[in-house]
Scaffold this motif. Structure first.
Motif, PDB file in Angstrom:
ATOM      1  N   ARG A  29     -22.920  -2.806 -22.029  1.00 38.66           N
ATOM      2  CA  ARG A  29     -24.282  -2.529 -21.578  1.00 38.66           C
ATOM      3  C   ARG A  29     -24.320  -1.617 -20.358  1.00 38.66           C
ATOM      4  N   CYS A  30     -23.494  -1.908 -19.364  1.00 39.99           N
ATOM      5  CA  CYS A  30     -23.518  -1.110 -18.133  1.00 39.99           C
ATOM      6  C   CYS A  30     -22.400  -0.072 -18.095  1.00 39.99           C
ATOM      7  N   GLY A  35     -23.990  -2.495 -12.955  1.00 45.14           N
ATOM      8  CA  GLY A  35     -25.429  -2.487 -12.687  1.00 45.14           C
ATOM      9  C   GLY A  35     -26.176  -1.643 -13.697  1.00 45.14           C
ATOM     10  N   ILE A  36     -27.465  -1.940 -13.852  1.00 48.77           N
ATOM     11  CA  ILE A  36     -28.328  -1.177 -14.748  1.00 48.77           C
ATOM     12  C   ILE A  36     -29.631  -0.878 -14.031  1.00 48.77           C
ATOM     13  N   LEU A  37     -30.390   0.040 -14.579  1.00 49.72           N
ATOM     14  CA  LEU A  37     -31.715   0.321 -14.047  1.00 49.72           C
ATOM     15  C   LEU A  37     -32.731  -0.478 -14.842  1.00 49.72           C
ATOM     16  N   ARG A  38     -33.547  -1.238 -14.177  1.00 47.12           N
ATOM     17  CA  ARG A  38     -34.592  -2.035 -14.827  1.00 47.12           C
ATOM     18  C   ARG A  38     -35.900  -1.708 -14.133  1.00 47.12           C
ATOM     19  N   ARG A  47     -25.435  -8.908 -18.692  1.00 44.91           N
ATOM     20  CA  ARG A  47     -24.421  -9.253 -19.682  1.00 44.91           C
ATOM     21  C   ARG A  47     -23.091  -9.625 -19.018  1.00 44.91           C
ATOM     22  N   CYS A  48     -22.647  -8.802 -18.067  1.00 45.23           N
ATOM     23  CA  CYS A  48     -21.357  -9.071 -17.421  1.00 45.23           C
ATOM     24  C   CYS A  48     -21.527  -9.697 -16.040  1.00 45.23           C
ATOM     25  N   ARG A  49     -22.761  -9.846 -15.589  1.00 50.11           N
ATOM     26  CA  ARG A  49     -23.097 -10.418 -14.274  1.00 50.11           C
ATOM     27  C   ARG A  49     -22.424  -9.664 -13.134  1.00 50.11           C
TER      28      ARG A  49
END
Length: 74
Positions: A29-30, A35-38, A47-49
């Motif tokens: 996912r990342c 980190g991701i942008l939300r 997903r991976c915390r």
């Protein structure tokens, strides 16, 4: 037919060795950033915390088989 089965066996063997040597891969996912942008804000990947790694599917299958085998031989 023979060539296709040989290629399949070689691919499965390669993946089995890869799971044994390197059981973790980057998060899907990342992409290993953690980190991701939300909604335009940076967040920790759910997903991976934030750990940036995931366990490979083949390694999960191996661990499950090993636990089942150990539980059956006690």
């Amino acid at each position: 037919m023979l060539i296709a089965s040989a290629v399949l066996v070689a691919a499965l063997g390669y993946y089995a060795v890869l799971c044994a040597v390197k059981p973790f891969a980057s998060c899907r996912r990342c992409h290993g950033t953690g980190g991701i942008l939300r909604f335009g804000k940076p967040r920790v990947c759910p997903r991976c915390r934030g750990k940036r790694l995931r366990l490979r599917v083949g390694r999960r299958a191996h661990n499950s088989w090993r636990r089942t085998h150990e539980a059956g031989t006690r």
